[in-house]
Enzyme design. Structure first.
Site, mmCIF file in Angstrom:
data_model
loop_
_atom_site.group_PDB
_atom_site.id
_atom_site.type_symbol
_atom_site.label_atom_id
_atom_site.label_comp_id
_atom_site.label_asym_id
_atom_site.label_seq_id
_atom_site.Cartn_x
_atom_site.Cartn_y
_atom_site.Cartn_z
ATOM 1 N N ASP A 1 47.136 -39.264 24.370
ATOM 2 C CA ASP A 1 46.438 -37.954 25.122
ATOM 3 C C ASP A 1 46.076 -37.000 23.867
ATOM 4 O O ASP A 1 46.997 -37.136 22.973
ATOM 5 C CB ASP A 1 47.337 -37.395 26.258
ATOM 6 C CG ASP A 1 46.557 -36.438 26.977
ATOM 7 O OD1 ASP A 1 45.843 -36.942 27.839
ATOM 8 O OD2 ASP A 1 46.422 -35.208 26.599
ATOM 9 N N TYR B 1 43.436 -25.016 24.025
ATOM 10 C CA TYR B 1 44.745 -25.509 25.253
ATOM 11 C C TYR B 1 45.825 -24.796 24.391
ATOM 12 O O TYR B 1 46.759 -24.342 25.163
ATOM 13 C CB TYR B 1 44.937 -27.132 24.768
ATOM 14 C CG TYR B 1 44.500 -27.780 25.966
ATOM 15 C CD1 TYR B 1 44.621 -28.029 27.414
ATOM 16 C CD2 TYR B 1 43.343 -28.626 25.732
ATOM 17 C CE1 TYR B 1 43.986 -28.714 28.504
ATOM 18 C CE2 TYR B 1 42.534 -29.459 26.503
ATOM 19 C CZ TYR B 1 43.020 -29.521 28.024
ATOM 20 O OH TYR B 1 42.232 -30.109 28.791
ATOM 21 N N ARG C 1 53.231 -46.646 35.528
ATOM 22 C CA ARG C 1 53.346 -45.218 35.296
ATOM 23 C C ARG C 1 54.818 -44.768 35.976
ATOM 24 O O ARG C 1 55.428 -43.810 35.484
ATOM 25 C CB ARG C 1 52.081 -44.455 35.873
ATOM 26 C CG ARG C 1 52.344 -43.203 36.008
ATOM 27 C CD ARG C 1 51.919 -42.584 34.530
ATOM 28 N NE ARG C 1 52.395 -40.870 34.681
ATOM 29 C CZ ARG C 1 53.411 -40.126 34.813
ATOM 30 N NH1 ARG C 1 54.632 -40.791 34.894
ATOM 31 N NH2 ARG C 1 53.787 -39.037 34.927
ATOM 32 N N ARG D 1 38.589 -43.119 30.454
ATOM 33 C CA ARG D 1 39.479 -43.255 31.488
ATOM 34 C C ARG D 1 39.607 -44.560 32.244
ATOM 35 O O ARG D 1 39.758 -44.477 33.199
ATOM 36 C CB ARG D 1 39.459 -41.873 32.463
ATOM 37 C CG ARG D 1 39.748 -40.700 31.913
ATOM 38 C CD ARG D 1 41.376 -40.467 31.863
ATOM 39 N NE ARG D 1 41.687 -39.220 30.825
ATOM 40 C CZ ARG D 1 41.976 -38.160 31.325
ATOM 41 N NH1 ARG D 1 41.740 -37.759 32.705
ATOM 42 N NH2 ARG D 1 42.186 -37.068 30.524
ATOM 43 N N ARG E 1 44.554 -43.889 36.669
ATOM 44 C CA ARG E 1 44.962 -43.833 38.112
ATOM 45 C C ARG E 1 43.997 -44.655 39.082
ATOM 46 O O ARG E 1 44.779 -44.568 40.134
ATOM 47 C CB ARG E 1 45.016 -42.300 38.706
ATOM 48 C CG ARG E 1 46.562 -41.595 38.005
ATOM 49 C CD ARG E 1 46.382 -40.180 38.510
ATOM 50 N NE ARG E 1 45.408 -39.512 37.935
ATOM 51 C CZ ARG E 1 45.178 -38.383 38.179
ATOM 52 N NH1 ARG E 1 45.751 -37.720 38.973
ATOM 53 N NH2 ARG E 1 44.158 -37.747 37.565
HETATM 54 O O1 1CP Z 1 41.492 -44.831 29.271
HETATM 55 C C1 1CP Z 1 41.657 -43.877 28.817
HETATM 56 O O2 1CP Z 1 40.602 -43.078 28.586
HETATM 57 C C2 1CP Z 1 43.280 -43.423 28.695
HETATM 58 C C3 1CP Z 1 43.418 -42.551 27.303
HETATM 59 C C4 1CP Z 1 43.118 -41.143 27.440
HETATM 60 C C5 1CP Z 1 42.306 -40.438 26.763
HETATM 61 C C6 1CP Z 1 41.301 -40.779 25.779
HETATM 62 C C7 1CP Z 1 43.936 -40.232 28.314
HETATM 63 C C8 1CP Z 1 45.160 -40.666 29.177
HETATM 64 N N1 1CP Z 1 43.464 -38.883 27.946
HETATM 65 C C9 1CP Z 1 42.586 -38.977 27.025
HETATM 66 C C10 1CP Z 1 41.800 -37.748 26.582
HETATM 67 C C11 1CP Z 1 41.951 -36.241 27.171
HETATM 68 N N2 1CP Z 1 43.211 -35.805 27.572
HETATM 69 C C12 1CP Z 1 40.905 -35.569 27.252
HETATM 70 C C13 1CP Z 1 39.656 -35.728 26.697
HETATM 71 C C14 1CP Z 1 38.671 -36.575 27.540
HETATM 72 C C15 1CP Z 1 38.234 -35.611 28.972
HETATM 73 O O3 1CP Z 1 37.446 -34.656 28.591
HETATM 74 O O4 1CP Z 1 38.706 -36.011 29.809
HETATM 75 C C16 1CP Z 1 41.415 -34.402 27.746
HETATM 76 C C17 1CP Z 1 40.673 -33.242 28.068
HETATM 77 C C18 1CP Z 1 42.975 -34.589 28.064
HETATM 78 C C19 1CP Z 1 43.812 -33.626 28.532
HETATM 79 C C20 1CP Z 1 44.295 -34.077 29.773
HETATM 80 N N3 1CP Z 1 45.374 -35.006 29.667
HETATM 81 C C21 1CP Z 1 43.635 -33.684 31.093
HETATM 82 C C22 1CP Z 1 42.920 -32.853 31.493
HETATM 83 C C23 1CP Z 1 43.310 -31.697 32.355
HETATM 84 C C24 1CP Z 1 42.306 -30.273 32.131
HETATM 85 O O5 1CP Z 1 42.716 -29.647 31.267
HETATM 86 O O6 1CP Z 1 41.532 -30.427 33.118
HETATM 87 C C25 1CP Z 1 44.781 -34.570 32.019
HETATM 88 C C26 1CP Z 1 44.948 -34.441 33.620
HETATM 89 C C27 1CP Z 1 45.581 -35.297 31.174
HETATM 90 C C28 1CP Z 1 46.421 -36.302 31.475
HETATM 91 C C29 1CP Z 1 46.137 -37.986 31.451
HETATM 92 N N4 1CP Z 1 45.690 -38.043 30.127
HETATM 93 C C30 1CP Z 1 45.592 -39.690 30.143
HETATM 94 C C31 1CP Z 1 45.486 -39.989 31.776
HETATM 95 C C32 1CP Z 1 45.552 -41.271 32.127
HETATM 96 C C33 1CP Z 1 45.971 -38.862 32.280
HETATM 97 C C34 1CP Z 1 46.628 -38.708 33.862
HETATM 98 C C35 1CP Z 1 48.081 -38.856 34.000
HETATM 99 C C36 1CP Z 1 48.583 -39.627 35.246
HETATM 100 O O7 1CP Z 1 48.476 -39.001 36.112
HETATM 101 O O8 1CP Z 1 49.007 -40.615 34.801
#
Ligand code: 1CP
Length: 344
Positions: free
Chosen positions: A76, A152, A39, A26, A30
């Protein structure tokens, strides 16, 4: 002129550096003001991921700011479920929601070619990033592991205790296994497309590996990951693969030995000295600073970074966090952490 070396890629291939290469899960997102600005230009998060120009820019932002050794594709793990027709929504403040799949047929509505085609903006992002990255930066593509994506799909949301999917694994084992098989096949092709587009390495996120019984861990995490990697290799992909079964505890050892992953991610809770006893000599690892250390900063952060580096100095080690960067993280602490990680 010789190309500068890709330290992160070399580490995955077994090389040991005095100062480990670094990137942070991440790292885009944000905590960066430039990400928030970008964004705001897309209607919703899925549109953002599916816009190669925005996703390319988001991938590159942390590289420009911190000069990380690794760039992770901005996308994602839930895109694959959206492509499968599960109508993924990112609701502000509530996390992802989707139409739950009641059986394997719900994940099998479209032919593979159509699914892969729907995700083609992602491969376009990979190839655009590739041409714009400094030559010493390793580009990491990724996907969710079959179990985590199945959770999911079954629950219809994240952040749960997974009880619906864990119970389904016991009560409807054939249907759950069929879901995992569909995800293995689709994910293998999805990763292959990212590799073909120019990813130097691949990562498999098993974020919901936590809290599984030993037999379930073998069946739901280790076996499907082994099948996935076997399939990816059969498709001709040679890039190294990092597996990250978050919360796997002691089961990380059989995961590392049996799945075929090149390297493993260490979550925050894993004791680094135990890792040295549990994993074979020379097996590359990635991790595992507590992301909250980056909020607190200070000498304690520096000391913990030095401890982790020192404990893992005799094996190939990619410095990372044990989980993702949180939105409250001050940029100056990330800069400071990177300086300490790179000091010799
Ligand atoms: O720098 C980076 O890592 C960006 C690329 C990236 C990756 C590798 C994003 C962007 N998401 C992911 C993987 C991801 N997505 C995982 C595996 C890593 C982890 O365990 O956190 C998971 C579980 C998700 C699912 C997901 N997408 C969640 C988790 C929610 C939950 O179930 O608890 C969330 C909040 C997202 C949205 C998301 N994905 C990525 C970002 C930057 C965001 C936030 C969106 C925003 O507000 O801009």
């Amino acid at each position: 002129m010789a190309q500068p070396e890709k330290k992160l890629l070399n580490t995955l291939n077994g090389k040991i550096y005095e100062a480990p290469p670094v990137w942070m899960m991440r790292q885009a997102g944000r905590h960066l003001p430039e990400y928030l600005e970008l964004r705001a230009r897309a209607k919703d998060f899925l549109d953002f991921c599916y816009s190669p120009s925005l996703a390319t820019e988001a991938t590159l932002q942390p590289i420009r700011r911190y000069n990380m050794d690794g760039a992770i594709l901005f996308a994602d793990i839930l895109l694959i479920l959206d492509a499968m027709g599960r109508n993924v929504r990112f609701v502000k403040g509530e996390g992802p929601q989707l139409d739950p799949a009641s059986n394997a047929a719900d994940l099998d509505k479209f032919p593979l070619e159509k699914l892969l085609d729907r995700m083609s903006p992602v491969y376009e992002t990979v190839s655009r990033v590739k041409t714009q990255l400094p030559p010493e930066t390793t580009l990491i593509g990724f996907a969710g592991a079959p179990w985590t994506v199945a959770v999911y799909a079954v629950e219809g949301k994240g952040g749960t205790d997974k009880s619906v999917s864990r119970l389904k694994a016991y009560q409807e084992p054939e249907d759950l296994d069929a879901m995992l098989d569909i995800l293995v096949e689709t994910t293998a092709h999805y990763l292959k497309a990212q590799a073909d587009a120019g990813a130097d390495a691949l990562m498999i996120f098993d974020s919901w590996a936590e809290g599984l019984a030993e037999d379930s861990m073998l069946r739901l995490v280790i076996k499907p990951t082994q099948k996935l990697i076997q399939r990816v290799r059969e498709l001709g992909v040679t890039q190294p693969i990092i597996g990250f079964p978050r919360g796997s505890g002691a089961m990380l050892a059989p995961y590392a030995k049996e799945t075929g992953v090149t390297a493993v991610g260490l979550d925050t809770a894993l004791p680094v000295k135990w890792v040295n006893e549990a994993l074979p000599t020379g097996f590359p690892v990635q991790g595992n600073l507590d992301p909250l250390r980056l909020i607190a900063g200070g000498d304690e952060m520096d000391n913990r970074i030095r401890e982790i580096k020192s404990a893992l100095k005799d094996r190939p080690h990619i410095f990372n966090l044990g989980h993702g960067v949180t939105p409250q993280t001050p940029i100056k602490n990330v800069e400071r952490a990177v300086r300490v990680i790179r000091e010799i």
